[in-house]
Design an enzyme around this catalytic site. Structure first.
Site, PDB file in Angstrom:
ATOM      1  N   ARG A  91     -26.209  25.754 -74.379  1.00  0.00           N
ATOM      2  CA  ARG A  91     -27.652  25.998 -74.297  1.00  0.00           C
ATOM      3  C   ARG A  91     -28.107  25.688 -72.873  1.00  0.00           C
ATOM      4  O   ARG A  91     -28.196  24.532 -72.491  1.00  0.00           O
ATOM      5  CB  ARG A  91     -28.351  25.069 -75.294  1.00  0.00           C
ATOM      6  CG  ARG A  91     -29.775  25.419 -75.624  1.00  0.00           C
ATOM      7  CD  ARG A  91     -30.429  24.278 -76.387  1.00  0.00           C
ATOM      8  NE  ARG A  91     -30.720  23.174 -75.500  1.00  0.00           N
ATOM      9  CZ  ARG A  91     -30.774  21.889 -75.861  1.00  0.00           C
ATOM     10  NH1 ARG A  91     -30.562  21.532 -77.095  1.00  0.00           N
ATOM     11  NH2 ARG A  91     -31.047  20.951 -74.974  1.00  0.00           N
ATOM     12  N   HIS A  98     -34.023  22.228 -75.292  1.00  0.00           N
ATOM     13  CA  HIS A  98     -34.126  22.619 -76.712  1.00  0.00           C
ATOM     14  C   HIS A  98     -35.244  23.648 -76.912  1.00  0.00           C
ATOM     15  O   HIS A  98     -35.049  24.699 -77.522  1.00  0.00           O
ATOM     16  CB  HIS A  98     -34.374  21.371 -77.559  1.00  0.00           C
ATOM     17  CG  HIS A  98     -34.818  21.636 -78.960  1.00  0.00           C
ATOM     18  ND1 HIS A  98     -34.051  22.339 -79.858  1.00  0.00           N
ATOM     19  CD2 HIS A  98     -35.964  21.306 -79.605  1.00  0.00           C
ATOM     20  CE1 HIS A  98     -34.696  22.427 -81.011  1.00  0.00           C
ATOM     21  NE2 HIS A  98     -35.863  21.818 -80.881  1.00  0.00           N
ATOM     22  N   TYR A 108     -31.305  13.617 -71.089  1.00  0.00           N
ATOM     23  CA  TYR A 108     -30.070  13.352 -71.840  1.00  0.00           C
ATOM     24  C   TYR A 108     -28.845  14.100 -71.336  1.00  0.00           C
ATOM     25  O   TYR A 108     -27.771  13.952 -71.893  1.00  0.00           O
ATOM     26  CB  TYR A 108     -30.289  13.640 -73.334  1.00  0.00           C
ATOM     27  CG  TYR A 108     -30.870  15.007 -73.659  1.00  0.00           C
ATOM     28  CD1 TYR A 108     -30.048  16.126 -73.709  1.00  0.00           C
ATOM     29  CD2 TYR A 108     -32.230  15.168 -73.912  1.00  0.00           C
ATOM     30  CE1 TYR A 108     -30.571  17.373 -73.999  1.00  0.00           C
ATOM     31  CE2 TYR A 108     -32.765  16.414 -74.209  1.00  0.00           C
ATOM     32  CZ  TYR A 108     -31.933  17.510 -74.256  1.00  0.00           C
ATOM     33  OH  TYR A 108     -32.459  18.746 -74.541  1.00  0.00           O
TER      34      TYR A 108
END
Lengths: 330, 371
Positions: free
Chosen positions: B268, B272, B281
């Protein structure tokens, strides 16, 4: 299959009436399938589906793996593609692994898809206590479902209603949670020649002095209460709610306008139980008719007890009579 | 004591269910054809379709992200970097097959032929699903994750019971494989031999949680064997390989061979959603490594090297994608009026008395407000 099976004749148990009702739905609609744990050869732990797999084949009546979310979730897929699944949840306390599928999926797919997808799924749940069972086998979880939009929730109290209501529930284009009072499975009664409307309460005993509203396993207890009260010169009206969602309070409101007194009875825990919603609606609609506060007789706000204590926990004749006395003495 | 025969039977049943050590790949990161005796390269026409789908998909995706910045979408979970998985899988479907997508699969749904404005209805907040699932055989986008896997199994079983040749492709992410519904779906599909393809896009993260905290299995494809269905691992940035794997799984299911689990190894590139901050993160260095494995660049180079594509065709396709994006932008800029009556629509097949009363209450409020 040649012809359709007849309405059961003579005295019939609720279990046999449900079986006959399910048989008839299988005969009438080739899209009806029955699925769940042990519903096939065994006929279900309560034998409600007894003989159906033998007569309709494994494609129509089939055992699923032991997975409640799986039963409900796959029923959703079957229903999207045109089937009319009847799911059996083996015991009330086992429905919770399937709760997300029921509340978030079954209850909402029609709304989510703007009406394009209908889910005519019936979820049968044997519920309630009084059979001396171990933990997780005596629950009354109806309020979780009546609180959830998109679901219809009904419960039967007699063999006649069991027969007709299961047929009507399966024929409904909306999902229906069908609660079966397992302690009444073996009680007998005659099945009426014609059904009443599914989503309506019914006055099962007319009376003038006080209204008792009950449903499912408690209707029989309420009728016993009315008998005892009659010996004491009190004329109680007993209403069987039948439809918990949509909640039909018209009959009880009309009744309370005449009697001025209402006692609501359910096995489920008291707080936020269905009785609270019924009381709120009745006081709103019949405030000036009330002669006393609305009273509830319910299970306690504890986990369902071990069977040694269940007689202490369950609403019974004495406890309901006491509420009747308090209401009439107010 | 367990018999030797029983042990042999279990061993035989297990054969062919484990994924290969190296993910299946047909075009490597340097755009070279890999030799693989087991897998055939899709034909030229297919490869061009895959390329076109990915280019249109990426432009759609970037336009959707832009629409969030203009307040025209409530949220958008980007599939940037995952186009080979999205397009490679969905183009393997035949017209009568079904797709069960998630919220991150808008690119795949659009490629299935659903109007892009209808696709974005959910993320726009104008309704929970904007298309009729029966029209293109695409279920509503699954937002709670994994619940749709069971629906897919049920629908596949329904098709089988009707004697129809329908295969169901259900898209899942790596995070969704931890949900109980995924396990139940894999198990039931295998027991029923249902014509389902479980397509897991392992993009490395479930929002912020990396795969290592999601599973201790050697790979997500290894989960297949425990349920009795084959697990395949494929390079998810290789559109040709994804397409070949999913096509074969569909053929297998169609022929009565049962379900397949495919783990598509991808990444990805974006956070998100537009509302997420991935720098909290993960390391930018990691993202850059994956940018070098971009699925569109890879297939473009492969096609250019073989003269199946040229600069003018590339430009023409880019222009087509820009036009589609401009049209989408224009249509998304139109306001969707909010009618309170819609609140009560389609809760049940017929509105209940209680809902009719509540609707009358809101109507009265509106009249009072207007007066």
């Amino acid at each position: 299959m040649t012809g359709l099976s007849a309405v059961p004749d003579g005295l019939t148990t609720m279990a046999k009436a449900l079986n006959a009702g399910l048989r008839r739905t299988l005969e009438e609609d080739p899209k009806v399938v029955i699925m769940g744990e042990d519903v096939g050869k065994l006929g279900g732990v309560f034998r409600i589906t007894d003989g159906l797999q033998k007569d309709f084949g494994e494609a129509r009546v089939f055992d699923t793996p032991l997975a409640e979310a799986g039963i409900i979730g796959t029923a959703v897929g079957l229903a999207i593609r045109g089937y009319r699944p009847v799911c059996e949840i083996q015991f009330d306390g086992f429905v919770f692994p399937g709760f997300d599928q029921i509340v978030n999926q079954v209850g909402r797919m029609h709304n989510r898809s703007a009406g394009a997808v209908k889910l005519p799924i019936t979820i049968r749940i044997p519920y309630g206590g009084g059979i001396g069972a171990i933990e997780h086998h005596s629950e009354s979880p109806e309020a979780y479902f009546t609180h959830s939009p998109g679901l219809k929730v009904v419960t039967c109290a007699t063999p006649s209603d069991a027969y007709w209501m299961i047929r009507q529930a399966v024929a409904d284009d909306d999902p229906v949670i069908f609660f079966e009072p397992k302690r009444r499975y073996w009680s007998k009664g005659e099945v009426a020649a014609q059904p009443g409307p599914l989503y309506r309460a019914r006055t099962v005993r007319p009376g003038r002095d006080l209204t008792v509203l009950a449903y499912g396993p408690m209707v029989g207890v309420a009728l016993e209460v009315a008998e005892v009260a009659a010996d004491e010169g009190r004329d109680l009206e007993v209403i069987d709610l039948r439809s918990l969602a949509p909640l039909d309070t018209d009959a009880v409101i009309e009744s309370v306008r005449r009697t001025g007194h209402l006692v609501i009875v359910h096995e489920a825990q008291r707080t936020n139980g269905l009785g609270a919603e019924i009381a709120a609606r009745v006081q709103e609609a019949a405030f000036y008719s009330l002669e006393a506060p609305l009273l509830r007789v319910t299970g306690y706000d504890t986990p369902y007890p071990p069977s040694r204590l269940e007689e202490e926990w369950l609403p019974n004749v004495d406890r309901i009579l006491d509420a009747v006395d308090r209401s009439l003495a107010y | 004591m367990p018999s030797r025969t029983a042990a042999t039977q279990a061993g035989t049943a297990a054969q062919g269910l484990l994924p290969t050590d190296v993910p299946i790949s047909l075009i490597d990161a340097d755009a070279r054809a890999c030799s693989d005796d087991d897998w055939k390269m899709p034909d030229e026409l297919r490869l061009l379709k895959l390329y076109r789908g990915m280019v249109l998909g990426r432009r759609f995706d970037s336009q959707a992200t832009a629409l969030t910045k203009q307040g025209r979408l409530a949220v958008y979970p980007s599939a940037r970097g995952q186009e080979a998985s999205e397009i490679g899988a969905v183009l393997a479907l035949r017209p009568h097959d079904w797709l069960f997508p998630t919220y991150r699969d808008s690119v795949a749904i659009t490629a299935r032929g659903v109007d892009p404005v209808e696709v974005l209805t959910l993320l726009r907040g104008s309704w929970h699903c904007g298309y009729d699932p029966y029209e293109h055989r695409v279920a509503p986008q699954c937002t709670p994750l994994a619940t749709s896997a069971l629906h897919a199994v049920g629908l596949a079983q329904a098709a089988r019971m009707k004697g129809e040749d329908t295969v169901v492709l259900v898209m899942l992410g790596d995070g969704a494989t931890s949900e109980g519904d995924t396990s139940e779906a894999l198990n039931i599909a295998a027991v029923w031999n249902a014509p389902v393809v479980f397509f897991v896009q392992n993009n490395g993260y479930a929002i912020s949680v990396p795969l290592a905290k999601q599973t201790a299995a050697p790979s997500l494809a290894h989960r297949g064997i425990g349920f009795g269905l084959p697990g395949l691992r494929v390079d998810g940035n290789d559109a040709a390989a994804v397409h070949a794997c999913v096509s074969r799984a569909i053929e297998r299911a169609s022929a009565g061979g049962g379900p397949t689990l495919i783990e598509s190894m991808t990444y990805r590139i974006e956070a998100h959603t537009n509302a997420d901050d991935a720098t909290r993160y993960r390391d930018q260095h990691e993202v850059e490594q994956w940018l070098a494995r971009d699925p569109i660049t890879r297939l473009r180079r492969y096609l250019l090297d073989r003269k199946l594509l040229d600069e003018s065709k590339i430009d023409a396709l880019d222009a087509e994608a820009d036009t589609a994006a401009a049209q989408l932008r224009e249509r998304m800029n139109a306001d969707v009026p909010a009618d309170p009556d819609e609140l009560f629509k389609d809760v049940y097949a017929e509105p209940t008395t209680a809902l009719r009363r509540q609707r009358a209450m809101i109507d009265a409020e509106c009249r009072a407000g207007a007066a």
